[in-house]
Design a protein around this motif. Structure first.
Motif, PDB file in Angstrom:
ATOM      1  N   TYR A   1       0.849  -1.190   0.000  1.00  0.00           N
ATOM      2  CA  TYR A   1       0.000   0.000   0.000  1.00  0.00           C
ATOM      3  C   TYR A   1       0.886   1.241   0.000  1.00  0.00           C
ATOM      4  O   TYR A   1       2.074   1.187   0.361  1.00  0.00           O
ATOM      5  CB  TYR A   1      -0.953   0.002   1.197  1.00  0.00           C
ATOM      6  N   THR A   2       0.306   2.337  -0.415  1.00  0.00           N
ATOM      7  CA  THR A   2       1.027   3.611  -0.462  1.00  0.00           C
ATOM      8  C   THR A   2       0.352   4.589   0.486  1.00  0.00           C
ATOM      9  O   THR A   2      -0.862   4.764   0.444  1.00  0.00           O
ATOM     10  CB  THR A   2       1.023   4.184  -1.888  1.00  0.00           C
TER      11      THR A   2
ATOM     12  N   LYS B   1       4.588   7.109   0.015  1.00  0.00           N
ATOM     13  CA  LYS B   1       5.597   6.095   0.335  1.00  0.00           C
ATOM     14  C   LYS B   1       4.966   4.714   0.358  1.00  0.00           C
ATOM     15  O   LYS B   1       3.870   4.535   0.878  1.00  0.00           O
ATOM     16  CB  LYS B   1       6.229   6.397   1.695  1.00  0.00           C
ATOM     17  N   ASP B   2       5.675   3.737  -0.216  1.00  0.00           N
ATOM     18  CA  ASP B   2       5.182   2.357  -0.285  1.00  0.00           C
ATOM     19  C   ASP B   2       5.556   1.568   0.967  1.00  0.00           C
ATOM     20  O   ASP B   2       6.665   1.705   1.508  1.00  0.00           O
ATOM     21  CB  ASP B   2       5.753   1.636  -1.508  1.00  0.00           C
ATOM     22  N   TYR B   3       4.621   0.725   1.402  1.00  0.00           N
ATOM     23  CA  TYR B   3       4.833  -0.161   2.543  1.00  0.00           C
ATOM     24  C   TYR B   3       4.296  -1.552   2.210  1.00  0.00           C
ATOM     25  O   TYR B   3       3.310  -1.687   1.483  1.00  0.00           O
ATOM     26  CB  TYR B   3       4.081   0.331   3.786  1.00  0.00           C
TER      27      TYR B   3
END
Length: 292
Positions: free
Chosen positions: A31-32, A36-38
């Protein structure tokens, strides 16, 4: 010892230690948040679920992406190389395109590893609805079901998994296209809580409304009888409202329901439902609602 492995998505929203104890292999969605992506690992190692919901409350933007066929194949590869088959349960195809990707990956896997089998199943469920399916599947595997017996068992369970959801923040539903902007504003002013369910096709849709949280929880309890709760494990999923979840668990205990799994709704599902959401999940004999 079975000759297959059970894979699930991180959208099952089970506690990480429970998934490990059950012998489930978990594919994390990505997810973003605020650009930022996680990875949505079940132990939230990259960002705590509380920090995620606090970011949403601060009006940060979150979005999600499907799992690609390549990522599926790479997750399954070590087990296929070891001579194991795979049974995989995916997030509802009506909520994500990941299931389509899993079918592509399954076909490629069987071509690349002759003699091996990958069975991808559309759970038509989400969050602890998937989680409950996974728990029941692991128990059935441990009871000795073969790969094909397990797949048939899961397919038979899917339409019995009931999801009843109360969303607290109507603006998240508006962004997801579930309700209009006008309804979101008016509903918030009047303390109206939309009650949603996941229907026969795996689609999420509003089916009722309640004036306040307590009335929504009382409505949830009515569903146990209406949809013929089977007496097994019940799940409470919530998005950063542990006190509300504890209150509802007490309400269930007063009805004689004590086998309860409680856990947070993770960021992938929570990006669409927002903070303050609570859901009841159980297996019942009554048919799901047709909300198509």
């Amino acid at each position: 010892m079975s000759n297959y492995e059970i894979f699930v998505d991180s959208t099952t929203d089970l506690a990480a230690d429970m998934a490990e104890q059950l012998g489930l292999h978990v594919i994390p969605y990505i997810y973003t948040l605020d650009g930022k992506d996680y990875h949505n690992y079940l132990d939230y190692r990259e960002l705590s679920v509380q920090d995620f919901y606090n970011a949403l409350r601060a009006e940060k933007t979150a979005s999600t992406t499907q799992v690609t066929a390549h990522r599926y194949l790479e997750a399954w590869r070590p087990f296929l190389e070891d001579g194991k088959d795979v049974v995989y349960m995916c997030l509802s195809s009506m909520l994500s395109k990941s299931y389509e990707q899993s079918l592509l990956a399954a076909r490629e896997a069987e071509e690349s590893f002759p003699g091996r089998r990958v069975i991808a199943i559309d759970s038509k469920s989400a969050s602890l609805g998937q989680g409950l399916l996974a728990v029941m599947a692991a128990r059935a595997r441990d009871a000795g079901k073969t790969r094909d017996e397990l797949a048939a068992y899961i397919e038979g369970l899917v339409p019995k998994i009931q999801h009843w959801i109360m969303a607290d923040d109507l603006h998240h539903l508006k962004r997801g296209g579930r309700i209009s902007g006008a309804k979101a504003v008016i509903g918030t002013m009047l303390n109206v809580k939309p009650v949603l369910t996941i229907g026969t096709s795996g689609k999420l849709a509003p089916v009722s409304k309640a004036r306040g949280r307590n009335k929504a929880l009382a409505l949830f309890l009515e569903q146990l009888e209406k949809y013929k709760y089977d007496g097994g494990t019940v799940c409470i999923a919530h998005s950063d409202v542990p006190e509300l979840a504890a209150q509802f668990k007490e309400m269930l205990a007063e009805k004689g329901v004590t086998d309860v799994i409680t856990n947070e709704i993770g960021p992938v599902i929570g990006a669409h439902t927002g903070p303050g959401t609570i859901a009841l999940v159980f297996a019942g004999e009554g048919a799901r609602e047709n909300v198509d």
